[in-house]
Motif scaffolding. Structure first.
Motif, short mmCIF file in Angstrom:
data_model
loop_
_atom_site.label_atom_id
_atom_site.label_comp_id
_atom_site.label_asym_id
_atom_site.label_seq_id
_atom_site.Cartn_x
_atom_site.Cartn_y
_atom_site.Cartn_z
N MET A 1 0.87 -1.18 0.00
CA MET A 1 0.00 0.00 0.00
C MET A 1 0.90 1.23 0.00
O MET A 1 1.63 1.46 0.95
N ALA A 2 0.83 2.00 -1.06
CA ALA A 2 1.67 3.18 -1.18
C ALA A 2 0.99 4.42 -0.61
O ALA A 2 1.66 5.35 -0.19
N ALA A 3 -0.34 4.44 -0.59
CA ALA A 3 -1.07 5.61 -0.11
C ALA A 3 -0.96 5.75 1.40
O ALA A 3 -0.92 4.77 2.13
N ARG A 4 -0.90 6.97 1.84
CA ARG A 4 -0.84 7.26 3.27
C ARG A 4 -2.22 7.06 3.89
O ARG A 4 -3.23 7.36 3.29
N VAL A 5 -2.22 6.56 5.11
CA VAL A 5 -3.45 6.34 5.86
C VAL A 5 -3.61 7.51 6.83
O VAL A 5 -2.67 7.87 7.54
N VAL A 6 -4.80 8.10 6.86
CA VAL A 6 -5.08 9.20 7.78
C VAL A 6 -6.25 8.77 8.67
O VAL A 6 -7.28 8.33 8.16
N VAL A 7 -6.05 8.91 9.98
CA VAL A 7 -7.13 8.68 10.95
C VAL A 7 -7.45 10.05 11.54
O VAL A 7 -6.60 10.68 12.16
N TYR A 8 -8.67 10.50 11.29
CA TYR A 8 -9.08 11.85 11.69
C TYR A 8 -9.45 11.91 13.18
O TYR A 8 -9.67 10.87 13.81
N GLY A 14 -17.53 9.64 19.02
CA GLY A 14 -16.34 8.88 19.36
C GLY A 14 -15.71 8.14 18.21
O GLY A 14 -14.70 7.47 18.38
N GLY A 15 -16.30 8.25 17.02
CA GLY A 15 -15.73 7.59 15.84
C GLY A 15 -14.70 8.45 15.16
O GLY A 15 -14.72 9.68 15.27
N ARG A 16 -13.79 7.81 14.46
CA ARG A 16 -12.75 8.51 13.70
C ARG A 16 -12.77 8.01 12.26
O ARG A 16 -12.70 6.80 12.02
N ARG A 17 -12.89 8.95 11.31
CA ARG A 17 -12.85 8.56 9.89
C ARG A 17 -11.46 8.04 9.56
O ARG A 17 -10.46 8.56 10.05
N VAL A 18 -11.42 7.04 8.69
CA VAL A 18 -10.17 6.45 8.24
C VAL A 18 -10.12 6.61 6.72
O VAL A 18 -11.03 6.20 6.02
N ARG A 19 -9.04 7.24 6.25
CA ARG A 19 -8.89 7.49 4.81
C ARG A 19 -7.59 6.88 4.32
O ARG A 19 -6.56 6.98 4.98
N VAL A 20 -7.65 6.28 3.13
CA VAL A 20 -6.44 5.82 2.43
C VAL A 20 -6.46 6.50 1.08
O VAL A 20 -7.42 6.34 0.32
N GLY A 21 -5.42 7.29 0.81
CA GLY A 21 -5.42 8.07 -0.42
C GLY A 21 -6.61 9.00 -0.39
O GLY A 21 -6.84 9.69 0.59
N GLY A 22 -7.43 9.00 -1.40
CA GLY A 22 -8.60 9.85 -1.45
C GLY A 22 -9.89 9.16 -1.02
O GLY A 22 -10.96 9.73 -1.13
N GLU A 23 -9.80 7.92 -0.53
CA GLU A 23 -11.00 7.14 -0.22
C GLU A 23 -11.20 7.00 1.29
O GLU A 23 -10.30 6.57 2.01
#
Length: 69
Positions: A1-8, A14-23
């Motif tokens: 997996m080359a795309a960076r993972v972002v946890v907002y 109490g939930g956190r969105r999880v994004r990989v690349g633009g998804e």
């Protein structure tokens, strides 16, 4: 997996969105959820320990120990 993972940052529920690349993969309520999303995305052998230790994941609004509203 080359795309960076972002946890907002945690939202009011109490939930956190999880994004990989633009998804956006979904809303996580704990490290186990983040691991599950990444397993479904392509990292089948990842578990909670991998999520906590990985430098591929950018934690916004607190690290893997920050959950709750």
């Amino acid at each position: 997996m080359a795309a960076r993972v972002v946890v907002y940052p945690p939202d009011e529920d109490g939930g956190r969105r999880v994004r990989v690349g633009g998804e956006i993969l979904g809303r996580a309520y704990g490290v186990r959820d983040v691991a599950r999303f990444l397993q479904e995305a392509t990292l089948q052998d990842w578990d909670e320990t991998d999520v906590v230790r990985s430098r591929l994941i950018e934690w916004r609004g607190g690290g893997p120990d920050k959950w709750g509203g």
